[in-house]
Scaffold this motif. Structure first.
Motif, PDB file in Angstrom:
ATOM      1  N   ILE A 191       5.775  -0.968   4.636  1.00 44.41           N
ATOM      2  CA  ILE A 191       5.573  -2.220   5.903  1.00 44.41           C
ATOM      3  C   ILE A 191       6.689  -1.304   6.883  1.00 44.41           C
ATOM      4  CG2 ILE A 191       5.618  -4.068   6.793  1.00 44.41           C
ATOM      5  CD1 ILE A 191       5.489  -5.162   3.971  1.00 44.41           C
ATOM      6  N   ARG A 192       5.920  -1.192   8.076  1.00 45.85           N
ATOM      7  CA  ARG A 192       6.972  -0.703   9.232  1.00 45.85           C
ATOM      8  C   ARG A 192       6.857  -1.478  10.397  1.00 45.85           C
ATOM      9  NH1 ARG A 192       6.639   3.050  13.608  1.00 45.85           N
ATOM     10  NH2 ARG A 192       4.238   3.290  13.289  1.00 45.85           N
ATOM     11  N   TRP A 226       2.826 -12.076  15.116  1.00 41.72           N
ATOM     12  CA  TRP A 226       3.922 -10.988  14.582  1.00 41.72           C
ATOM     13  C   TRP A 226       3.281  -9.701  14.317  1.00 41.72           C
ATOM     14  CZ3 TRP A 226       4.331 -15.834  12.407  1.00 41.72           C
ATOM     15  CH2 TRP A 226       5.186 -16.685  12.888  1.00 41.72           C
ATOM     16  N   THR A 227       3.393  -8.357  14.737  1.00 41.95           N
ATOM     17  CA  THR A 227       2.482  -7.244  14.373  1.00 41.95           C
ATOM     18  C   THR A 227       3.439  -6.238  13.798  1.00 41.95           C
ATOM     19  OG1 THR A 227       1.269  -7.710  16.348  1.00 41.95           O
ATOM     20  CG2 THR A 227       1.089  -5.510  15.516  1.00 41.95           C
ATOM     21  N   PHE A 228       2.855  -5.647  12.882  1.00 39.95           N
ATOM     22  CA  PHE A 228       3.620  -4.572  12.020  1.00 39.95           C
ATOM     23  C   PHE A 228       2.667  -3.612  11.367  1.00 39.95           C
ATOM     24  CE2 PHE A 228       2.518  -8.341   9.425  1.00 39.95           C
ATOM     25  CZ  PHE A 228       2.085  -7.789   8.358  1.00 39.95           C
ATOM     26  N   GLU A 229       2.877  -2.403  10.820  1.00 36.21           N
ATOM     27  CA  GLU A 229       1.974  -1.384  10.303  1.00 36.21           C
ATOM     28  C   GLU A 229       2.196  -1.473   8.792  1.00 36.21           C
ATOM     29  OE1 GLU A 229       1.452   2.494  12.145  1.00 36.21           O
ATOM     30  OE2 GLU A 229       2.744   2.918  10.464  1.00 36.21           O
ATOM     31  N   TRP A 230       1.308  -1.615   7.999  1.00 36.93           N
ATOM     32  CA  TRP A 230       1.262  -1.536   6.767  1.00 36.93           C
ATOM     33  C   TRP A 230       0.366  -0.324   6.206  1.00 36.93           C
ATOM     34  CZ3 TRP A 230      -3.149  -2.680   2.861  1.00 36.93           C
ATOM     35  CH2 TRP A 230      -2.793  -2.615   1.706  1.00 36.93           C
ATOM     36  N   ARG A 231       1.323   0.524   5.479  1.00 39.46           N
ATOM     37  CA  ARG A 231       0.459   1.908   4.719  1.00 39.46           C
ATOM     38  C   ARG A 231       0.231   1.560   3.494  1.00 39.46           C
ATOM     39  NH1 ARG A 231       4.078   6.965   3.819  1.00 39.46           N
ATOM     40  NH2 ARG A 231       4.267   6.059   1.668  1.00 39.46           N
ATOM     41  N   ALA A 232      -1.099   1.428   3.314  1.00 40.22           N
ATOM     42  CA  ALA A 232      -1.541   1.090   2.089  1.00 40.22           C
ATOM     43  C   ALA A 232      -0.987   1.975   0.844  1.00 40.22           C
ATOM     44  CB  ALA A 232      -3.011   1.038   2.026  1.00 40.22           C
ATOM     45  N   PRO A 233      -1.389   1.702  -0.507  1.00 36.92           N
ATOM     46  CA  PRO A 233      -0.697   2.538  -1.418  1.00 36.92           C
ATOM     47  C   PRO A 233      -1.914   3.909  -1.715  1.00 36.92           C
ATOM     48  CG  PRO A 233      -1.579   0.518  -2.309  1.00 36.92           C
ATOM     49  CD  PRO A 233      -1.532   0.419  -0.884  1.00 36.92           C
ATOM     50  N   ALA A 234      -1.756   4.706  -2.239  1.00 36.49           N
ATOM     51  CA  ALA A 234      -2.413   5.953  -2.332  1.00 36.49           C
ATOM     52  C   ALA A 234      -3.636   5.785  -3.315  1.00 36.49           C
ATOM     53  CB  ALA A 234      -1.957   7.087  -2.654  1.00 36.49           C
ATOM     54  N   THR A 235      -3.544   4.653  -4.234  1.00 38.33           N
ATOM     55  CA  THR A 235      -4.548   4.354  -5.404  1.00 38.33           C
ATOM     56  C   THR A 235      -5.393   3.176  -4.764  1.00 38.33           C
ATOM     57  OG1 THR A 235      -2.853   2.757  -6.127  1.00 38.33           O
ATOM     58  CG2 THR A 235      -3.083   5.028  -7.125  1.00 38.33           C
ATOM     59  N   GLU A 236      -6.546   3.172  -5.541  1.00 35.95           N
ATOM     60  CA  GLU A 236      -7.440   2.253  -5.062  1.00 35.95           C
ATOM     61  C   GLU A 236      -7.412   0.946  -5.968  1.00 35.95           C
ATOM     62  OE1 GLU A 236     -11.587   3.291  -4.394  1.00 35.95           O
ATOM     63  OE2 GLU A 236     -11.076   5.103  -3.101  1.00 35.95           O
ATOM     64  N   THR A 272      10.761  -7.692  10.893  1.00 36.51           N
ATOM     65  CA  THR A 272      11.653  -6.681  10.091  1.00 36.51           C
ATOM     66  C   THR A 272      11.383  -6.689   8.759  1.00 36.51           C
ATOM     67  OG1 THR A 272      14.050  -6.445   9.640  1.00 36.51           O
ATOM     68  CG2 THR A 272      13.500  -8.623   9.534  1.00 36.51           C
ATOM     69  N   VAL A 273      11.892  -5.778   7.944  1.00 38.95           N
ATOM     70  CA  VAL A 273      11.460  -5.562   6.651  1.00 38.95           C
ATOM     71  C   VAL A 273      12.757  -5.755   5.636  1.00 38.95           C
ATOM     72  CG1 VAL A 273      10.551  -3.973   5.006  1.00 38.95           C
ATOM     73  CG2 VAL A 273       9.526  -4.221   7.131  1.00 38.95           C
TER      74      VAL A 273
END
Length: 190
Positions: A110-111, A145-155, A118-119
């Protein structure tokens, strides 16, 4: 009901503020990690009192993940919380694997995108996204509240647990309303 050690101390801070003892409002900078209601965690209701959990009259929504997630990709996410008579607001959320051998483990990264979010990392290593002091003031009964989530590489199915608090703005834990939401986010299948 008696609260366990750290929770009791944190809630006592709010009760001291109500009694006129000079003290910062409880959790104005964000709650302690691990209060999303997911995987056996408590919610904001540990310290905020006023009504049963998920009292009618509010809407807690997640915008940006309707079609699922793309593994390894960044996804903008907005938490939108609307509640009657809300003068202060807060939230905490976590993305975790929904099942399998990694069930309950943190999923992705999370960013924050601004100073309203905040994280923090819990003792279990899970990342929690939550409000800041700047993010605790709603506008006309709505907090976003807005943020960016980078998903995991696996499904794998991911679950997002959220807890949000609609406060009366009096810096006390009384007459606050607490809401929870749990959504499962599948890979988008592209």
């Amino acid at each position: 009901m008696s609260l366990p050690g750290p929770a009791a101390a944190l809630c006592a801070a709010g009760l001291l503020a109500m009694a006129g003892v000079a003290h910062a409002p409880p959790h104005i900078e964000g709650p302690p990690p691990g209060h999303t209601g997911g995987f056996g965690e408590p919610t904001c209701a540990t310290c905020h009192f006023g009504a049963p959990l998920n009292q009618p009259g509010a809407a807690l929504q997640v915008v940006g993940l309707d079609g699922g997630y793309r593994p390894g990709q960044r996804h903008p996410v907005t938490i939108r919380f609307e509640s009657f008579d809300m003068l202060a607001a807060g939230f905490q959320g976590s993305f975790r694997f929904a099942d399998g051998e990694r069930r309950g483990a943190g999923a992705g990264e999370i960013r924050p995108l601004d100073d309203r979010v905040t994280v923090v990392r819990g003792e279990n290593g899970t990342e929690y996204v939550q409000h800041t002091r700047a993010g605790s003031t709603p506008t006309d009964g709505v907090a976003e509240w807005t943020f960016e989530w980078r998903a995991p590489a696996t499904e794998a199915p991911i679950v997002l647990h959220l807890a949000a608090n609609s406060g009366g703005g009096d810096d006390s834990p009384l007459d606050d309303l607490v809401y929870t939401l749990s959504i499962t986010i599948p890979p988008d299948g592209r």
